[in-house]
Design an enzyme around this catalytic site. Structure first.
Site, short mmCIF file in Angstrom:
data_model
loop_
_atom_site.label_atom_id
_atom_site.label_comp_id
_atom_site.label_asym_id
_atom_site.label_seq_id
_atom_site.Cartn_x
_atom_site.Cartn_y
_atom_site.Cartn_z
N TRP A 358 0.82 -1.20 0.00
CA TRP A 358 0.00 0.00 0.00
C TRP A 358 0.86 1.25 0.00
O TRP A 358 0.39 2.34 -0.28
CB TRP A 358 -0.95 0.00 1.21
CG TRP A 358 -0.29 0.24 2.55
CD1 TRP A 358 0.71 -0.50 3.11
CD2 TRP A 358 -0.55 1.30 3.48
NE1 TRP A 358 1.07 0.01 4.35
CE2 TRP A 358 0.31 1.13 4.61
CE3 TRP A 358 -1.44 2.37 3.50
CZ2 TRP A 358 0.30 1.98 5.71
CZ3 TRP A 358 -1.43 3.22 4.61
CH2 TRP A 358 -0.56 3.02 5.69
N ASP A 359 2.15 1.08 0.28
CA ASP A 359 3.11 2.19 0.26
C ASP A 359 3.00 2.98 -1.05
O ASP A 359 3.12 4.19 -1.07
CB ASP A 359 4.55 1.66 0.34
CG ASP A 359 4.82 0.77 1.54
OD1 ASP A 359 3.89 0.12 2.02
OD2 ASP A 359 5.98 0.71 1.99
N GLU A 487 1.23 -1.88 13.09
CA GLU A 487 1.37 -3.34 13.11
C GLU A 487 1.83 -3.85 14.47
O GLU A 487 2.07 -5.04 14.64
CB GLU A 487 2.34 -3.79 12.02
CG GLU A 487 1.77 -3.57 10.62
CD GLU A 487 2.74 -3.95 9.52
OE1 GLU A 487 3.93 -4.09 9.80
OE2 GLU A 487 2.27 -4.09 8.37
N LYS A 599 3.54 1.80 16.21
CA LYS A 599 4.66 1.67 15.28
C LYS A 599 4.72 2.84 14.30
O LYS A 599 5.78 3.36 13.98
CB LYS A 599 4.50 0.35 14.50
CG LYS A 599 5.61 0.07 13.51
CD LYS A 599 5.32 -1.21 12.74
CE LYS A 599 6.43 -1.56 11.77
NZ LYS A 599 6.10 -2.66 10.88
N GLN A 600 3.55 3.24 13.79
CA GLN A 600 3.53 4.25 12.73
C GLN A 600 2.17 4.94 12.72
O GLN A 600 1.23 4.46 13.35
CB GLN A 600 3.78 3.59 11.38
CG GLN A 600 2.67 2.66 10.93
CD GLN A 600 3.14 1.69 9.86
OE1 GLN A 600 3.64 0.62 10.19
NE2 GLN A 600 2.97 2.05 8.61
C1 BGC Z 1 5.03 -1.20 7.58
C2 BGC Z 1 3.97 -1.32 6.52
C3 BGC Z 1 4.64 -1.21 5.16
C4 BGC Z 1 5.77 -2.23 5.02
C5 BGC Z 1 6.55 -2.03 3.73
C6 BGC Z 1 6.10 -2.28 7.37
O1 BGC Z 1 7.11 -2.15 8.32
O2 BGC Z 1 4.47 -1.36 8.86
O3 BGC Z 1 3.03 -0.29 6.67
O4 BGC Z 1 3.68 -1.42 4.17
O5 BGC Z 1 6.68 -2.08 6.08
O6 BGC Z 1 7.14 -0.77 3.68
#
Ligand code: BGC
Length: 767
Positions: A358-359, A487, A599-600
């Site tokens: 989804w990035d 996550e 985390k984000q």
């Molecule tokens: C992130 C995801 C991301 C993936 C690839 C993961 O660490 O939590 O949001 O899509 O990395 O960049």
């Protein structure tokens, strides 16, 4: 934090060789040109620690899935970004002793990435056990002007001896992936040839039959004099071809080998054509010569920088950081092939199989929308449109209607296999819908909805409508058992972001259908038939929209990340004792899951995407609550917080988070750049300048800015394309916006409207 690279506006400079840091340097010094890429590995043999990597866009391997406990719905295989033929190799033997800098004293080591001109340069003096001192200087690039060509100029200077040196340029197809699940070898040789001048190697992947064919030619000089007659022989072994060139030397000679390489694949040519094309391409390159190839390559980079450079005055680190991000994005994806996408590691490492997360939609699309003609962003959307049938199959496999796009993919099929993410991190579907809106809003190309977009929207809405469940008692729709962008918690109920984007998707789908009905009635009728869309389905979406449940923290007046978030012990990141961060390296997974640490960007991701829905007080309350609980252990995190901090006038915070995102890999912030670079978050860095400091938004077809100048900068500038007009924005004591090319544009700065024409720039005092 230890700094390994010297600050410079356009260069990344490593001085002195530190073997324990080699993998990080190899990642940072990676080169690519959209068609292929290589890590910053050495040409000559190196027996020390290194991750060797040569990658070819779109070439992957379906590695058999490895999991602890198989769950129905897991994909059988996992598409690996594949390490392919190594074409950079040049072995060197000095008076009978193989040059290996792990076994020599090395002085004056420098490895430099020149981002302005797109090449990597290296120099050092090696003193071997026989006390022979040899200076090596190498320079290489992967041509931006001709993406199938790579060139290396490799110079050997004997400093204190005479005798024989042997140079052995080679192509080696016997390469492995470190992350192979079953230590399998992925390649088989198809064909090879080697004579005194030309070597050719064609390798094929097992299972899918991708072929990569490389050809090399070389020439030798002593200083500027071409050496025609060398004592050479060729080597032809399983998966390996080389020329062996023996050269008598004396101290002070400067022996230069120019190695020309072509790399072609059967994604672009038939198997029968490969040899012919590969040899023709390398011969053309050889005939042009090193200098002419370099010049053409540099002029392509000049064009790129002209289009999408960001300049920052008064802060070299910030300048270096942003250019590094832009440079890597330009190296990874050039946008001319809709079969390709932007992998989180690009061409810089193996970690993360697959290429598309989804990035792409949530982070990368804005960069390409604003820095390239709209067809490039459109290609990214078409990529997903072409995967729609696979996304429908994926939803069916998990027991749902509509389409569920994969968490990670190469060809449209899911290749991720952790149940809490593969089955539950479904917010990704929303990002794909949002990208359609983003494209339409930015480019004004509404017709895209009728031609392609709405089919994707309808199928995603169908998925959401099937995935929600109705709670009669509360008279609300809920989405249970999900993983949000954070996550660090799995299988949660009612993640606010997921519920928000699901409901928004249905709203936008209905709006898009209404527009098509009104403006393109014939297409509308055809779509209804093709999609078998009935009124009752749309009515159901409306019901879900009106009764979606959104968790809320009443006493704090903030959106609640998910049900139960406030049951957790509430601790702030700043209160964690030293040595706990990053928690993903220091804590057990169980402890992470139970903690309140994020985390984000999660709630903030929603606030960023749907920014116009919320007033500043709401945004502030949510930022103030969530940022202190966020550890930013995904590279995708700081940029979103930085943009919102800018919006709130938290200039110091915005700047601190900007530096973290911009220099994430250069400073190895999360201690993981050895695996490869964080390519997709680099687009986030760009956003934190343009959307954050520059305040760019597109509202009702109007381009809006609200720029400010971070305190440690004396000025900055960027360029953006907006609906085929190119604009330059400069911010220092004044804000100056100029139209460089294209039609006049109506812009809005701090809520005042201006017409920008070629003769009428806008200039506002910024004090
Ligand atoms: C992130 C995801 C991301 C993936 C690839 C993961 O660490 O939590 O949001 O899509 O990395 O960049």
């Amino acid at each position: 934090m230890k700094e390994y690279f010297k600050s410079d506006e356009f260069l990344i400079i490593e001085e002195g060789f530190e073997p324990s840091y080699n993998r990080v340097s190899e990642s940072v010094m990676s080169l690519g040109n959209g068609h292929m890429g290589i890590r910053g590995n050495f040409e000559e043999k190196y027996s020390g620690d290194s991750l060797s990597g040569s990658y070819y866009a779109g070439i992957y391997y379906p590695d058999k899935t490895k999991v602890g406990w198989w769950k129905n719905g897991y994909p059988e295989w996992f598409a690996k970004v594949l390490n392919g033929i190594n074409y950079i190799g040049i072995d060197v033997t000095i008076k009978g002793l193989e040059l290996d800098i792990a076994k020599c004293d090395v002085v004056d080591f420098r490895r430099i990435l020149n981002m302005k001109q797109g090449y990597m340069e290296r120099s050092f003096v090696a003193i071997d056990k026989n006390n022979n001192k040899t200076k090596i200087v190498s320079k290489r690039f992967l041509s931006m002007a001709d993406s199938q060509i790579a060139t290396i100029k490799y110079t050997v200077i004997p400093l204190n001896y005479e005798g024989e040196i042997i140079l052995q340029p080679y192509l080696n197809g016997k390469v492995v992936n470190e992350d192979s699940n079953y230590d399998e070898y992925f390649w088989e040789e198809v064909d090879k040839k080697a004579d005194d001048q030309v070597c050719y190697l064609n390798m094929e992947t097992k299972k899918l039959g991708f072929r990569v064919a490389c050809t090399m030619k070389y020439e030798i000089y002593n200083k500027t004099k071409k050496i025609e007659a060398q004592q050479t022989k060729s080597v032809c072994q399983e998966g390996y071809v080389a020329n062996v060139i023996k050269i008598p030397v004396k101290a002070g000679d400067e022996i230069t080998l120019n190695k020309y390489i072509s790399a072609v694949t059967n994604r672009d040519y038939s198997n029968e054509q490969l040899e012919d094309v590969s040899i023709k391409e390398v011969t053309k390159a050889y005939d042009k010569g090193y200098e002419a190839l370099l010049e053409a390559h540099i002029s392509k980079w000049d064009e790129k920088w002209e289009e999408n450079d960001i300049t920052i005055k008064g802060d070299v680190k910030a300048q270096q950081g942003i250019r590094f991000n832009i440079f890597q994005l330009n190296q990874t994806y050039t946008g001319d092939d809709p079969r390709l996408n932007i992998g989180p590691k690009g061409f810089t490492g193996e970690k993360y199989g697959g290429s598309t997360y989804w990035d792409t939609e949530a982070y990368c699309l804005p960069f390409y929308l604003s820095t390239a003609p709209s067809k490039i962003a459109r290609n990214l959307l078409i990529y997903r449109y072409n995967h729609l049938e696979k996304a429908k199959e994926n939803a069916r496999k998990l027991g749902f209607k509509g389409a569920l796009y994969p968490m990670v993919t190469m060809n449209g099929e899911e290749c991720h296999n952790e149940w809490e993410i593969t089955f539950e991190e479904i917010h990704r579907n929303g990002a794909i819908a949002y990208a359609i809106y983003n494209y339409e809003n930015y480019t004004g190309d509404k017709k895209y909805l009728a031609d392609y977009g709405v089919e994707v929207l309808v199928e995603i809405s169908r998925f959401w409508a099937d995935r929600v469940n109705f709670n009669k008692e509360k008279d609300k729709y809920m989405i249970l058992g999900v993983t949000g962008p954070n996550e660090y918690e799995n299988n949660v109920n009612n993640n606010w972001y997921t519920n928000t984007i699901a409901s928004w998707t249905m709203e936008y789908t209905i709006k898009s259908l209404d527009y098509i009905k009104e403006d393109h009635p014939t297409i509308y009728d055809k779509l209804l038939t093709k999609l078998e869309l009935k009124d009752h389905e749309v009515d159901k979406w409306k019901d879900i929209i009106s009764k979606m449940y959104y968790p809320y923290i009443e006493d704090k007046k903030v959106f609640c990340q998910q049900d139960g978030y406030m049951d957790k012990e509430q601790i702030l990141v700043k209160d964690l004792p030293e040595g706990n961060l990053p928690i993903n390296k220091n804590w057990s997974w169980d402890r992470i899951l139970r903690s309140c640490f994020i985390k984000q960007a999660d709630v903030l991701q929603g606030i960023y995407l749907f920014n116009e829905r919320y007033d500043l007080d709401t945004i502030k309350r949510n930022f103030d609550f969530y940022e202190p609980r966020t550890v930013h252990e995904s590279s995708l995190s700081p940029c979103i917080y930085s943009i919102i901090a800018s919006q709130l006038g938290y200039e110091k915070k915005a700047y601190e988070l900007y530096l973290r995102t911009a220099r994430l890999d250069i400073d190895n912030y999360n201690s993981d750049s050895d695996d490869g670079l964080h390519i997709t978050s680099m687009a986030g860095t760009w956003m934190s300048v343009v959307y954050g400091f520059g305040g760019l938004r597109v509202k009702d077809d109007e381009l809006c800015f609200s720029p400010f100048l971070p305190k440690s900068w004396t000025g900055y500038s960027f360029r953006i394309m907006f609906r085929d007009s190119l604009l330059s924005i400069k911010v220092d004591d004044t804000i100056v916006i100029e139209l460089i090319s294209g039609a006049d544009v109506m812009i809005n700065i701090f809520n005042n409207k201006y017409i920008l024409t070629k003769t009428n720039k806008v200039e506002i005092d910024n004090n």
